[in-house]
Design a protein around this motif. Structure first.
Motif, PDB file in Angstrom:
ATOM      1  N   ALA A 180      57.590  36.463  20.892  1.00  0.00           N
ATOM      2  CA  ALA A 180      56.230  36.328  21.415  1.00  0.00           C
ATOM      3  C   ALA A 180      56.248  36.003  22.905  1.00  0.00           C
ATOM      4  CB  ALA A 180      55.480  35.252  20.640  1.00  0.00           C
ATOM      5  N   ARG A 181      57.201  35.199  23.324  1.00  0.00           N
ATOM      6  CA  ARG A 181      57.301  34.891  24.754  1.00  0.00           C
ATOM      7  C   ARG A 181      57.636  36.149  25.549  1.00  0.00           C
ATOM      8  NH1 ARG A 181      60.127  30.281  22.928  1.00  0.00           N
ATOM      9  NH2 ARG A 181      62.129  31.090  23.659  1.00  0.00           N
ATOM     10  N   ALA A 182      58.560  36.957  25.039  1.00  0.00           N
ATOM     11  CA  ALA A 182      58.952  38.172  25.750  1.00  0.00           C
ATOM     12  C   ALA A 182      57.802  39.175  25.842  1.00  0.00           C
ATOM     13  CB  ALA A 182      60.154  38.804  25.066  1.00  0.00           C
ATOM     14  N   ALA A 183      56.886  39.120  24.881  1.00  0.00           N
ATOM     15  CA  ALA A 183      55.778  40.071  24.850  1.00  0.00           C
ATOM     16  C   ALA A 183      54.598  39.645  25.725  1.00  0.00           C
ATOM     17  CB  ALA A 183      55.298  40.259  23.413  1.00  0.00           C
ATOM     18  N   LEU A 184      54.653  38.462  26.311  1.00  0.00           N
ATOM     19  CA  LEU A 184      53.556  38.004  27.144  1.00  0.00           C
ATOM     20  C   LEU A 184      53.397  38.902  28.365  1.00  0.00           C
ATOM     21  CD1 LEU A 184      54.104  34.137  27.133  1.00  0.00           C
ATOM     22  CD2 LEU A 184      52.242  35.385  26.019  1.00  0.00           C
ATOM     23  N   PRO A 185      52.160  39.149  28.799  1.00  0.00           N
ATOM     24  CA  PRO A 185      51.965  39.981  29.987  1.00  0.00           C
ATOM     25  C   PRO A 185      52.518  39.309  31.241  1.00  0.00           C
ATOM     26  CG  PRO A 185      49.892  38.986  29.277  1.00  0.00           C
ATOM     27  CD  PRO A 185      50.888  38.711  28.197  1.00  0.00           C
ATOM     28  N   ALA A 186      53.066  40.144  32.115  1.00  0.00           N
ATOM     29  CA  ALA A 186      53.553  39.632  33.394  1.00  0.00           C
ATOM     30  C   ALA A 186      52.372  39.192  34.248  1.00  0.00           C
ATOM     31  CB  ALA A 186      54.354  40.702  34.116  1.00  0.00           C
ATOM     32  N   GLU A 187      52.644  38.294  35.180  1.00  0.00           N
ATOM     33  CA  GLU A 187      51.590  37.801  36.056  1.00  0.00           C
ATOM     34  C   GLU A 187      52.210  37.450  37.398  1.00  0.00           C
ATOM     35  OE1 GLU A 187      47.867  34.628  35.803  1.00  0.00           O
ATOM     36  OE2 GLU A 187      49.369  34.694  34.227  1.00  0.00           O
ATOM     37  N   ASP A 188      51.396  37.520  38.441  1.00  0.00           N
ATOM     38  CA  ASP A 188      51.849  37.224  39.792  1.00  0.00           C
ATOM     39  C   ASP A 188      52.427  35.812  39.855  1.00  0.00           C
ATOM     40  OD1 ASP A 188      52.120  36.755  42.512  1.00  0.00           O
ATOM     41  OD2 ASP A 188      50.208  37.682  43.039  1.00  0.00           O
ATOM     42  N   LEU A 189      53.646  35.694  40.331  1.00  0.00           N
ATOM     43  CA  LEU A 189      54.305  34.383  40.411  1.00  0.00           C
ATOM     44  C   LEU A 189      54.616  33.975  41.851  1.00  0.00           C
ATOM     45  CD1 LEU A 189      56.776  34.649  37.378  1.00  0.00           C
ATOM     46  CD2 LEU A 189      54.578  33.485  37.464  1.00  0.00           C
ATOM     47  N   ARG A 190      53.891  34.549  42.826  1.00  0.00           N
ATOM     48  CA  ARG A 190      54.145  34.160  44.220  1.00  0.00           C
ATOM     49  C   ARG A 190      53.577  32.782  44.534  1.00  0.00           C
ATOM     50  NH1 ARG A 190      51.002  38.278  47.457  1.00  0.00           N
ATOM     51  NH2 ARG A 190      49.689  38.096  45.593  1.00  0.00           N
ATOM     52  N   TYR A 191      52.443  32.463  43.928  1.00  0.00           N
ATOM     53  CA  TYR A 191      51.730  31.232  44.251  1.00  0.00           C
ATOM     54  C   TYR A 191      51.347  30.514  42.971  1.00  0.00           C
ATOM     55  CZ  TYR A 191      51.017  33.804  48.633  1.00  0.00           C
ATOM     56  OH  TYR A 191      51.203  34.522  49.786  1.00  0.00           O
ATOM     57  N   LEU A 192      51.044  29.222  43.114  1.00  0.00           N
ATOM     58  CA  LEU A 192      50.619  28.454  41.947  1.00  0.00           C
ATOM     59  C   LEU A 192      49.390  29.076  41.296  1.00  0.00           C
ATOM     60  CD1 LEU A 192      51.009  24.740  43.121  1.00  0.00           C
ATOM     61  CD2 LEU A 192      52.470  25.997  41.539  1.00  0.00           C
ATOM     62  N   GLY A 193      48.477  29.598  42.095  1.00  0.00           N
ATOM     63  CA  GLY A 193      47.252  30.167  41.563  1.00  0.00           C
ATOM     64  C   GLY A 193      47.364  31.600  41.108  1.00  0.00           C
ATOM     65  N   GLY A 194      48.526  32.209  41.248  1.00  0.00           N
ATOM     66  CA  GLY A 194      48.738  33.563  40.775  1.00  0.00           C
ATOM     67  C   GLY A 194      47.863  34.586  41.472  1.00  0.00           C
ATOM     68  N   GLY A 195      47.325  35.508  40.689  1.00  0.00           N
ATOM     69  CA  GLY A 195      46.599  36.641  41.237  1.00  0.00           C
ATOM     70  C   GLY A 195      45.269  36.313  41.877  1.00  0.00           C
ATOM     71  N   MET A 196      44.771  35.090  41.733  1.00  0.00           N
ATOM     72  CA  MET A 196      43.523  34.710  42.401  1.00  0.00           C
ATOM     73  C   MET A 196      43.640  34.884  43.912  1.00  0.00           C
ATOM     74  SD  MET A 196      40.914  33.458  40.412  1.00  0.00           S
ATOM     75  CE  MET A 196      40.106  31.944  40.972  1.00  0.00           C
ATOM     76  N   ALA A 197      44.855  34.784  44.444  1.00  0.00           N
ATOM     77  CA  ALA A 197      45.050  34.914  45.890  1.00  0.00           C
ATOM     78  C   ALA A 197      44.652  36.298  46.403  1.00  0.00           C
ATOM     79  CB  ALA A 197      46.507  34.620  46.232  1.00  0.00           C
ATOM     80  N   ASP A 198      44.605  37.293  45.522  1.00  0.00           N
ATOM     81  CA  ASP A 198      44.281  38.655  45.932  1.00  0.00           C
ATOM     82  C   ASP A 198      42.825  39.033  45.695  1.00  0.00           C
ATOM     83  OD1 ASP A 198      46.948  39.170  46.708  1.00  0.00           O
ATOM     84  OD2 ASP A 198      47.507  39.537  44.620  1.00  0.00           O
ATOM     85  N   LEU A 199      42.034  38.132  45.128  1.00  0.00           N
ATOM     86  CA  LEU A 199      40.631  38.441  44.882  1.00  0.00           C
ATOM     87  C   LEU A 199      39.849  38.446  46.194  1.00  0.00           C
ATOM     88  CD1 LEU A 199      39.752  36.262  41.750  1.00  0.00           C
ATOM     89  CD2 LEU A 199      40.233  38.719  41.819  1.00  0.00           C
ATOM     90  N   PRO A 200      38.924  39.359  46.377  1.00  0.00           N
ATOM     91  CA  PRO A 200      38.036  39.296  47.543  1.00  0.00           C
ATOM     92  C   PRO A 200      37.226  38.007  47.499  1.00  0.00           C
ATOM     93  CG  PRO A 200      37.889  41.436  46.443  1.00  0.00           C
ATOM     94  CD  PRO A 200      38.654  40.544  45.528  1.00  0.00           C
ATOM     95  N   LEU A 201      37.171  37.327  48.623  1.00  0.00           N
ATOM     96  CA  LEU A 201      36.455  36.054  48.666  1.00  0.00           C
ATOM     97  C   LEU A 201      34.965  36.265  48.368  1.00  0.00           C
ATOM     98  CD1 LEU A 201      38.081  34.358  51.781  1.00  0.00           C
ATOM     99  CD2 LEU A 201      38.455  33.800  49.377  1.00  0.00           C
ATOM    100  N   GLY A 202      34.468  35.414  47.478  1.00  0.00           N
ATOM    101  CA  GLY A 202      33.042  35.424  47.183  1.00  0.00           C
ATOM    102  C   GLY A 202      32.587  36.473  46.205  1.00  0.00           C
ATOM    103  N   ARG A 203      33.511  37.261  45.667  1.00  0.00           N
ATOM    104  CA  ARG A 203      33.121  38.290  44.709  1.00  0.00           C
ATOM    105  C   ARG A 203      33.265  37.763  43.299  1.00  0.00           C
ATOM    106  NH1 ARG A 203      35.639  44.172  45.326  1.00  0.00           N
ATOM    107  NH2 ARG A 203      34.478  43.927  47.266  1.00  0.00           N
ATOM    108  N   SER A 204      32.206  37.856  42.536  1.00  0.00           N
ATOM    109  CA  SER A 204      32.229  37.357  41.171  1.00  0.00           C
ATOM    110  C   SER A 204      33.202  38.152  40.329  1.00  0.00           C
ATOM    111  CB  SER A 204      30.829  37.437  40.556  1.00  0.00           C
ATOM    112  OG  SER A 204      30.852  37.041  39.205  1.00  0.00           O
ATOM    113  N   THR A 205      33.938  37.449  39.459  1.00  0.00           N
ATOM    114  CA  THR A 205      34.879  38.100  38.542  1.00  0.00           C
ATOM    115  C   THR A 205      34.320  38.214  37.138  1.00  0.00           C
ATOM    116  OG1 THR A 205      35.943  35.994  38.013  1.00  0.00           O
ATOM    117  CG2 THR A 205      36.846  37.264  39.846  1.00  0.00           C
ATOM    118  N   SER A 206      33.078  37.758  36.944  1.00  0.00           N
ATOM    119  CA  SER A 206      32.480  37.811  35.603  1.00  0.00           C
ATOM    120  C   SER A 206      31.819  39.151  35.352  1.00  0.00           C
ATOM    121  CB  SER A 206      31.463  36.682  35.443  1.00  0.00           C
ATOM    122  OG  SER A 206      30.436  36.811  36.396  1.00  0.00           O
TER     123      SER A 206
END
Length: 267
Positions: A241-267
């Motif tokens: 199950a651990r091996a099957a987990l999706p990969a995720e950005d590991l550059r920063y503590l916050g992960g892929g949030m660093a690449d989101l356009p500022l102020g754009r809703s993700t909902s």
């Protein structure tokens, strides 16, 4: 036993904490604009309203001795919306709680208050829970501002306030990042219980994380206030199950949030 006001009680975290706190013997006041999906149980009182409705807040604070402040926008969104919900809403909660004589508050900060800290994957336990903010989004900025409000009210009103930097919250880790930065519901409960036991005024910024093997998080700040997490993401899932987990950005503590356009809703 304590009487706790939970703001944002109908949300994912509030819904997970409710039965655990009731089982621990505490009474709950539930504040939310939405009716909780789980029926209000004996030992609970529901107050409809938002953290920007001071009348509803004052009603919900009657009889409460501890606040668990979870209400707010939980991801990136337009600036004005985030300020109204996460900053003005938190100011209202702390201001009304102080006026009502409530002495203890746990408030939901976020890993995204330090989301642009480069993640030292090869250096476990090196990022303290009370590290200076380095937000990754406008959302992260409002969580850092929440922490400053906690400091202000702890100092000016003699309150015990815990700003809990929550990571990947859920019953089970859902990504490879979560193996490092998972927050289990039972461990978040343990942090709430540690907050209830606080008696000395002060503001504490802590990692609200489980004791995950290999995590870059240093849990010492939480341990100083009696928070000792027990769960470990590496033991919750079997190797397949651990091996099957999706990969995720590991550059920063916050992960892929660093690449989101500022102020754009993700909902």
């Amino acid at each position: 036993m304590a009487t706790l006001l939970i703001t944002g009680a109908a949300g994912r975290i509030g819904s997970a904490l409710r039965p655990r706190l009731l089982s621990a013997g505490h009474d709950l006041v539930l504040l939310d604009e939405r009716t909780p999906s789980d029926p209000v149980a004996p030992g609970e009182r529901f107050v409809p309203g938002s953290v920007n409705d001071v009348g509803a807040l004052d009603d919900a604070l009657i009889g409460a001795d501890t606040v668990v402040h979870l209400a707010g926008i939980p991801t990136e969104a337009p600036w004005d919306d985030l300020v109204a919900a996460n900053l003005t809403g938190t100011k209202n909660v702390l201001e009304r709680a102080a006026g009502a004589g409530v002495r203890r508050v746990l408030q939901a900060s976020s890993i995204h208050a330090v989301g642009l800290v480069p993640e030292p994957l090869d250096e476990p336990g090196t990022v303290p829970g009370d590290r200076l903010p380095r937000p990754d989004t406008y959302y992260g900025v409002t969580k850092a501002g929440m922490e400053l409000l906690g400091s202000l009210f702890a100092d000016r009103s003699g309150m015990s306030i815990v700003s809990a930097r929550i990571g990947a919250f859920g019953e089970r880790p859902s990504s490879r990042r979560a193996l490092l930065m998972w927050t289990s519901p039972d461990d978040l409960l343990r942090l709430v219980l540690a907050t209830i036991d606080l008696r000395k005024p002060g503001h504490h910024v802590v990692w609200a994380l489980s004791r995950n093997t290999g995590s870059p998080a240093d849990l010492a700040a939480g341990e100083r206030i009696g928070f000792r997490p027990l769960d470990d993401a590496s033991t919750v899932l079997d190797p397949g199950a651990r091996a099957a987990l999706p990969a995720e950005d590991l550059r920063y503590l916050g992960g892929g949030m660093a690449d989101l356009p500022l102020g754009r809703s993700t909902s």
